[in-house]
Design an enzyme around this catalytic site. Structure first.
Site, PDB file in Angstrom:
ATOM      1  N   SER A   1       0.848  -1.196   0.000  1.00 43.44           N
ATOM      2  CA  SER A   1       0.000   0.000   0.000  1.00 43.44           C
ATOM      3  C   SER A   1       0.885   1.249   0.000  1.00 43.44           C
ATOM      4  O   SER A   1       2.093   1.166   0.235  1.00 43.44           O
ATOM      5  CB  SER A   1      -0.904   0.005   1.235  1.00 43.44           C
ATOM      6  OG  SER A   1      -0.100   0.208   2.397  1.00 43.44           O
TER       7      SER A   1
ATOM      8  N   HIS B   1     -12.887  -3.160   4.491  1.00 42.72           N
ATOM      9  CA  HIS B   1     -11.540  -3.229   5.059  1.00 42.72           C
ATOM     10  C   HIS B   1     -11.563  -3.238   6.588  1.00 42.72           C
ATOM     11  O   HIS B   1     -12.480  -2.721   7.201  1.00 42.72           O
ATOM     12  CB  HIS B   1     -10.704  -2.041   4.572  1.00 42.72           C
ATOM     13  CG  HIS B   1     -10.408  -2.105   3.104  1.00 42.72           C
ATOM     14  ND1 HIS B   1     -11.063  -1.326   2.179  1.00 42.72           N
ATOM     15  CD2 HIS B   1      -9.552  -2.875   2.403  1.00 42.72           C
ATOM     16  CE1 HIS B   1     -10.600  -1.608   0.964  1.00 42.72           C
ATOM     17  NE2 HIS B   1      -9.690  -2.548   1.069  1.00 42.72           N
ATOM     18  N   GLY B   2     -10.503  -3.824   7.164  1.00 41.33           N
ATOM     19  CA  GLY B   2     -10.308  -3.728   8.602  1.00 41.33           C
ATOM     20  C   GLY B   2     -10.877  -4.907   9.382  1.00 41.33           C
ATOM     21  O   GLY B   2     -11.331  -5.902   8.808  1.00 41.33           O
TER      22      GLY B   2
ATOM     23  N   ILE C   1      -6.055 -10.034   1.520  1.00 44.51           N
ATOM     24  CA  ILE C   1      -6.030 -10.323   2.957  1.00 44.51           C
ATOM     25  C   ILE C   1      -4.880  -9.557   3.615  1.00 44.51           C
ATOM     26  O   ILE C   1      -3.718  -9.747   3.254  1.00 44.51           O
ATOM     27  CB  ILE C   1      -5.868 -11.843   3.199  1.00 44.51           C
ATOM     28  CG1 ILE C   1      -7.075 -12.590   2.606  1.00 44.51           C
ATOM     29  CG2 ILE C   1      -5.701 -12.147   4.694  1.00 44.51           C
ATOM     30  CD1 ILE C   1      -6.932 -14.100   2.580  1.00 44.51           C
ATOM     31  N   ASP C   2      -5.223  -8.708   4.548  1.00 46.12           N
ATOM     32  CA  ASP C   2      -4.228  -7.964   5.316  1.00 46.12           C
ATOM     33  C   ASP C   2      -4.520  -8.038   6.815  1.00 46.12           C
ATOM     34  O   ASP C   2      -3.672  -8.456   7.611  1.00 46.12           O
ATOM     35  CB  ASP C   2      -4.197  -6.500   4.844  1.00 46.12           C
ATOM     36  CG  ASP C   2      -3.092  -5.696   5.514  1.00 46.12           C
ATOM     37  OD1 ASP C   2      -2.278  -6.285   6.257  1.00 46.12           O
ATOM     38  OD2 ASP C   2      -3.039  -4.470   5.309  1.00 46.12           O
TER      39      ASP C   2
ATOM     40  N   ASP D   1      -1.191  -1.716  -4.002  1.00 43.49           N
ATOM     41  CA  ASP D   1      -2.554  -1.802  -3.478  1.00 43.49           C
ATOM     42  C   ASP D   1      -3.119  -0.386  -3.315  1.00 43.49           C
ATOM     43  O   ASP D   1      -2.481   0.482  -2.721  1.00 43.49           O
ATOM     44  CB  ASP D   1      -2.479  -2.520  -2.117  1.00 43.49           C
ATOM     45  CG  ASP D   1      -3.831  -2.922  -1.565  1.00 43.49           C
ATOM     46  OD1 ASP D   1      -4.766  -3.116  -2.367  1.00 43.49           O
ATOM     47  OD2 ASP D   1      -3.933  -3.077  -0.330  1.00 43.49           O
TER      48      ASP D   1
HETATM   49  O1  LIG Z   1      -8.434  -5.295   0.873  1.00 45.57           O
HETATM   50  C1  LIG Z   1      -7.418  -5.331   1.530  1.00 45.57           C
HETATM   51  C2  LIG Z   1      -6.182  -4.735   1.008  1.00 45.57           C
HETATM   52  O2  LIG Z   1      -6.420  -4.022  -0.172  1.00 45.57           O
HETATM   53  C3  LIG Z   1      -7.331  -6.003   2.861  1.00 45.57           C
HETATM   54  O3  LIG Z   1      -8.586  -6.255   3.425  1.00 45.57           O
HETATM   55  P1  LIG Z   1      -8.730  -6.737   4.960  1.00 45.57           P
HETATM   56  O4  LIG Z   1      -8.698  -5.512   5.814  1.00 45.57           O
HETATM   57  O5  LIG Z   1     -10.064  -7.416   5.036  1.00 45.57           O
HETATM   58  O6  LIG Z   1      -7.613  -7.672   5.228  1.00 45.57           O
HETATM   59  O1  LIG Z   2      -6.713  -1.754   2.029  1.00 45.72           O
HETATM   60  C1  LIG Z   2      -5.988  -1.559   2.980  1.00 45.72           C
HETATM   61  C2  LIG Z   2      -4.840  -2.463   3.279  1.00 45.72           C
HETATM   62  O2  LIG Z   2      -5.159  -3.276   4.375  1.00 45.72           O
HETATM   63  C3  LIG Z   2      -3.583  -1.663   3.484  1.00 45.72           C
HETATM   64  O3  LIG Z   2      -3.673  -0.949   4.666  1.00 45.72           O
HETATM   65  P1  LIG Z   2      -2.645   0.295   4.964  1.00 45.72           P
HETATM   66  O4  LIG Z   2      -3.034   1.374   4.013  1.00 45.72           O
HETATM   67  O5  LIG Z   2      -2.880   0.604   6.406  1.00 45.72           O
HETATM   68  O6  LIG Z   2      -1.272  -0.248   4.680  1.00 45.72           O
HETATM   69 ZN   LIG Z   3      -8.283  -3.096  -0.349  1.00 37.97          ZN
END
Ligand SMILES: O=C(CO)COP(=O)(O)O
Ligand SMILES: O=C[C@H](O)COP(=O)(O)O
Ligand SMILES: [Zn+2]
Ligand SMILES: [Zn+2]
Length: 321
Positions: free
Chosen positions: A50, A180-181, A267-268, A82
């Protein structure tokens, strides 16, 4: 093997009824945990960075870590930006060696989203790089942008053909109820199962079906696809953390999406939960310890186990490298 694009990966995933995992990377232990898991089960991978990750770890460090992972594993790996939010950011990643970028102009009006996306596609394709674009707005926090539930909306199937043909994008991220999150739904939106855990409303597979009818064979992407494993939420909460009512997307629904047109699943948050839970538990059990290797080692091991589980049981891409 050099970094690869997603072209071949997505074609095989679409035809084979599985999806590629796109995992966010921010440091060495995360890269190692993910890629060691993929090596063990012989899975293709997308590692994604990201804007925030790039600001945290530095572009060059991230590229070199991913190159090291390719050397160690021999796997086909795509390095993806991303949520790119501007042409300039996408260009910088293309010039800097990424093989895939996302331009996320989904919060802009439709015509403007088309215009920005097409500009990125032209530059990317000239440089052998593929582009993911987005239509619809996911609720939740993404890269400092917080999309409120009121501002979020599902992808409109009637817009997808025009968008893809006018932009020339290579894959499309859609909004069908993921976000997200670690708090994807409020407790009020959920019911509770017999264990007292929150059960969220199902994804809108009817909207996905409408999109697929209009874009047969075209790779679809799901963002916000963490399942928020309750074992890690409990581990966090039992060791001094405070994450009440954290809830994600049930894995069975992601499995269903992966069998169809969804070729990339992001998946993050699940990685963050695994890492944080493990480290919290370690600190709680060993208050006297202070060597980072001692707590990062089990954190990396739990990321690896989590990713292996996703590759085999959720995405179905084990053995497909
Ligand atoms: O979409 C994501 C990163 O672009 C991650 O999503 P999560 O927060 O559900 O892991
Ligand atoms: O879509 C969000 C991803 O989880 C990346 O998150 P971040 O912008 O905090 O790195
Ligand atoms: Zn995303
Ligand atoms: Zn978005």
């Amino acid at each position: 093997m050099p970094l690869v694009t997603t072209t071949e990966m997505f074609k095989k995933a679409y035809d084979g009824g599985y999806a590629i995992g796109a995992f966010n990377v921010n440091n060495m232990e995360i890269v190692q945990g993910i890629t060691e898991a993929a090596k063990e089960v012989n899975a293709p991978l997308i590692l994604q960075v990201s804007k925030g990750a790039r600001a945290y770890a530095n572009h060059t460090y991230l590229i070199k870590l991913v190159e090291a992972a390719i050397e160690e594993t021999g796997l086909p790996i795509c390095l993806h930006l991303d949520h790119g939010d501007s042409f300039e950011l996408c260009k910088s990643c293309i010039d800097g060696g990424f093989t895939s970028v996302m331009i996320d102009a989904s919060s802009k009006p439709f015509a403007e989203n088309i215009e920005i996306t097409r500009k990125v596609v032209e530059y990317a394709h000239d440089h052998g790089v593929v582009v993911e674009a987005e239509l619809g707005a996911l609720a939740g926090v993404e890269d400092e942008v917080n999309v409120s539930a009121e501002d979020s909306h599902y992808t409109r199937p009637e817009e997808v053909e025009e968008f893809v043909s006018k932009t020339g994008c290579d894959s499309l991220a859609i909004a069908i109820g993921t976000s997200h999150g670690a708090y994807k739904f409020t407790a009020a939106q959920c019911t509770r199962n017999e264990k007292g855990e929150l059960v969220p409303p199902p994804l809108r597979f009817d909207i996905l079906d409408e999109i697929v009818k209009r874009l047969p064979g075209f790779p679809i992407v799901l963002h916000g696809s963490s399942s928020v494993p309750q074992e890690f939420v409990r581990m966090i909460n039992e060791n001094g953390g405070k994450m009440p009512d954290a809830v994600g997307i049930p894995e069975e629904q992601l499995r269903q999406a992966a069998r169809g047109a969804v070729c990339k699943i992001n998946i993050d948050s699940d990685l963050r939960l695994a890492m944080t839970g493990t480290i919290r538990q370690f600190f709680n059990e060993h208050p006297e310890k202070f060597d980072p290797r001692e707590y990062l080692k089990p954190a990396r091991a739990n990321i690896k186990e989590l990713v292996k589980h996703k590759l085999i049981n959720v995405l179905g891409c084990d053995g497909k490298a």
